[in-house]
Design a protein around this motif. Structure first.
Motif, PDB file in Angstrom:
ATOM      1  N   LEU A  48       0.824  -1.208   0.000  1.00  0.00           N
ATOM      2  CA  LEU A  48       0.000   0.000   0.000  1.00  0.00           C
ATOM      3  C   LEU A  48       0.860   1.260   0.000  1.00  0.00           C
ATOM      4  CD1 LEU A  48      -2.713   1.486   0.211  1.00  0.00           C
ATOM      5  CD2 LEU A  48      -2.562   1.223   2.704  1.00  0.00           C
ATOM      6  N   ASP A  49       1.885   1.299   0.857  1.00  0.00           N
ATOM      7  CA  ASP A  49       2.710   2.507   0.951  1.00  0.00           C
ATOM      8  C   ASP A  49       3.492   2.789  -0.322  1.00  0.00           C
ATOM      9  OD1 ASP A  49       1.830   3.095   3.460  1.00  0.00           O
ATOM     10  OD2 ASP A  49       3.514   2.159   4.507  1.00  0.00           O
ATOM     11  N   VAL A  50       3.755   1.749  -1.120  1.00  0.00           N
ATOM     12  CA  VAL A  50       4.404   1.962  -2.409  1.00  0.00           C
ATOM     13  C   VAL A  50       3.449   2.667  -3.357  1.00  0.00           C
ATOM     14  CG1 VAL A  50       5.420   0.846  -4.441  1.00  0.00           C
ATOM     15  CG2 VAL A  50       5.946  -0.011  -2.154  1.00  0.00           C
ATOM     16  N   PHE A  51       2.184   2.196  -3.396  1.00  0.00           N
ATOM     17  CA  PHE A  51       1.182   2.818  -4.257  1.00  0.00           C
ATOM     18  C   PHE A  51       0.868   4.248  -3.816  1.00  0.00           C
ATOM     19  CE2 PHE A  51       0.477  -1.648  -5.245  1.00  0.00           C
ATOM     20  CZ  PHE A  51       0.232  -1.609  -6.610  1.00  0.00           C
ATOM     21  N   LEU A  52       1.033   4.529  -2.527  1.00  0.00           N
ATOM     22  CA  LEU A  52       0.790   5.879  -2.016  1.00  0.00           C
ATOM     23  C   LEU A  52       2.051   6.745  -2.093  1.00  0.00           C
ATOM     24  CD1 LEU A  52      -1.360   5.066   1.164  1.00  0.00           C
ATOM     25  CD2 LEU A  52      -2.161   5.844  -1.081  1.00  0.00           C
ATOM     26  N   ALA A  53       3.137   6.170  -2.630  1.00  0.00           N
ATOM     27  CA  ALA A  53       4.418   6.870  -2.803  1.00  0.00           C
ATOM     28  C   ALA A  53       5.067   7.260  -1.473  1.00  0.00           C
ATOM     29  CB  ALA A  53       4.238   8.108  -3.684  1.00  0.00           C
ATOM     30  N   LYS A  54       4.688   6.565  -0.396  1.00  0.00           N
ATOM     31  CA  LYS A  54       5.330   6.795   0.900  1.00  0.00           C
ATOM     32  C   LYS A  54       6.619   5.989   1.022  1.00  0.00           C
ATOM     33  CE  LYS A  54       1.065   7.718   3.519  1.00  0.00           C
ATOM     34  NZ  LYS A  54       0.227   7.264   4.653  1.00  0.00           N
ATOM     35  N   ASP A  55       6.634   4.827   0.413  1.00  0.00           N
ATOM     36  CA  ASP A  55       7.793   3.944   0.448  1.00  0.00           C
ATOM     37  C   ASP A  55       8.171   3.533  -0.961  1.00  0.00           C
ATOM     38  OD1 ASP A  55       8.218   3.918   3.164  1.00  0.00           O
ATOM     39  OD2 ASP A  55       7.095   2.065   3.523  1.00  0.00           O
TER      40      ASP A  55
END
Length: 502
Positions: A48-55
């Motif tokens: 999820l955090d990859v898709f949200l550009a957080k990670d």
């Protein structure tokens, strides 16, 4: 009306249930196999955090590495697709070396119809990769590299003159740009037999192409994410490819190969190998090699040759600017060795510069160019010493960045310390704890070449210039989370250079 509404609601509920089932039916995959991992959520899995550009993707693998310290294997999901992070070094060795035949394919493979230049050595499936690797490996033997060394030195002469002008003008030095110009010229001369003039020409076509290839924008990010959905990628991926890059490399490779065939030119370099394959495609089990296939091989050697070395040179200079005492020690060693050759850089003298070598190894430890390694299981496989079995097609990943920043393996991992590779501790570490060029039969074919050109660049710089921090030096160093698997900073790497007083 009420009946129609109930039917519509029932239909909608059925669709939602089917969608939910589609996105979650694999979520017990790792639990059934006794493999621990973070809890996935529908659609996004554990990313999820990859898709949200957080990670970044690498962050997800690194987090899995640290969050499950007592586990040899960690199970993740991209969407509903299971993938595996391998922590145990002995299991990593099995994947890369001992059981290589089961993992001879990378996770990112060529999609010919969408990305024409993807049919290269790095992304080819195992069947097509083997004969090509066999034919290209001789280009990078010690003997061949010695034959090309004088070409590299010529480029380094131009590099030194270029730096002289920048320093004389009092300009701050952006390390990534100057290093990329140097490595572009080296690759052009030593690999393609072409004068690229990246150092002298402001609008060098090859340098501009290099910038385009590694440009991070919405199109490149979307392209990287779309590859996780092969069906959709085959439909829409062609709109995300930079076709100008494809046309450029196809044209330049065709012209170089045709010229050599027409004029019977031999330089004993990489392009000679392409000429040989063009004339004898049966060596690859093919009837003929088209221009795009040839261009793809040239493309990957250009990209890998200039980018990986240039970012490593830049990171090395960055750390030396921050650590003057280490810089002085490297410079002293360079001067001591060059005194034996009257100041001439020779192929053999590079091996005498042990501390310089340790400095580059420490740079690659702290800043691994490839943040993780990926392999695909070509058959059902059971990991040694475990009850964990994976089916054919499962993707497994080695979190190189996480491993090389593990304080239990490398104490104070954020500290730049070349002595990690000179004090004897390197011999006691597991070989799978340091993988800057991968390992096994599918390791980096150009590792030797990369080491040589990086060290020659450093010798040219440090024997003549002192490297210091400046007002534009970015501290701390910040990794770009949008990059898929290559280490990229979010900023330029600026230093100040001044002439060393003799």
């Amino acid at each position: 009306m009420a009946l129609w509404t109930l039917e519509a609601l029932g239909f909608a509920a059925a669709i939602l249930f089917l969608l939910y089932y589609y996105f979650t039916f694999m979520f017990d995959f790792w639990r059934k196999r006794g493999v621990k991992g973070p809890k996935p959520i529908p659609v996004f899995g554990t990313f999820l955090d990859v898709f949200l550009a957080k990670d970044s993707v690498s962050d997800c693998f690194t987090n899995a590495y640290y969050d499950y310290k007592d586990e040899p294997l960690v199970g993740l999901f991209v969407g509903s697709t299971p993938l595996l992070v391998v922590r145990d070094p002995d299991l990593i060795k099995d994947i890369l070396i001992k059981d290589f035949s089961c993992f001879a394919e990378r996770t990112l493979i060529a999609v010919d119809e969408v990305e024409p230049l993807s049919v290269h050595l790095f992304r080819l499936d195992a069947t097509r990769w083997r004969p090509l690797r066999t034919r290209l490996t001789p280009v990078f033997t010690s003997g061949k590299l010695k034959e090309m060394f004088h070409l590299l030195l010529e480029c380094s002469d131009h590099f030194e003159s270029y730096l002289d002008k920048l320093v004389a003008n009092g300009e701050l030095i952006e390390c990534r740009e100057i290093s990329a110009k140097f490595t572009t010229d080296v690759i052009g001369s030593c690999v393609f037999g072409i004068e690229m003039n990246a150092l002298t020409a402001e609008n060098s076509e090859f340098r501009n192409m290099g910038r385009r290839i590694f440009l991070t924008n919405w199109k490149s990010i979307l392209r990287d994410r779309a590859r996780d959905f092969p069906f959709m990628f085959k439909i829409f991926g062609r709109f995300l490819v930079d076709h100008e890059v494809v046309k450029f490399f196809t044209r330049i490779t065709r012209e170089a190969v045709d010229y050599r065939i027409r004029n019977n030119v031999r330089r004993h370099d990489f392009m000679d190998s392409l000429v040989d394959l063009k004339q004898h495609p049966e060596k690859l089990g093919m009837e003929e090699l088209d221009d795009v296939y040839m261009a793809a091989q040239a493309f990957v050697f250009f990209v890998a040759g200039f980018e990986t070395s240039s970012i490593t040179i830049s990171n090395f200079l960055y750390e030396l600017a921050l650590k003057p005492s280490i810089q002085d020690k490297v410079r002293a060693e360079i001067k001591e060795v060059l005194q034996k050759t009257n100041g001439v850089i020779t192929y053999d003298c590079l091996s005498e510069m042990k501390y310089l070598d340790a400095g580059f190894n420490e740079t690659l430890r702290k800043y691994p160019v490839v943040l993780y390694l990926g392999r695909t299981a070509l058959s059902d496989y059971t990991f040694s010493g475990t009850n964990v079995s994976i089916p054919k097609g499962t993707k497994v990943f080695v979190p190189s960045y996480g491993i090389q920043h593990d304080p239990e393996i490398f104490p104070e991992p954020e500290v730049f310390n070349p002595d990690r590779f000179t004090d004897g501790s390197a011999a006691t570490r597991h070989p799978m704890h340091f993988l800057p060029f991968g390992d096994g039969p599918r390791n980096c074919i150009g590792a030797r070449f990369a080491k040589i050109q990086s060290r020659v660049a450093a010798i040219r710089i440090l024997s003549k210039f002192k490297v210091d921090v400046c007002e534009k030096t970015q501290v701390p160093y910040i990794l770009d989370k949008k990059s898929l698997f290559l280490l990229q900073p979010t900023h330029g790497i600026y230093v100040k250079m001044t002439k060393v007083e003799d």
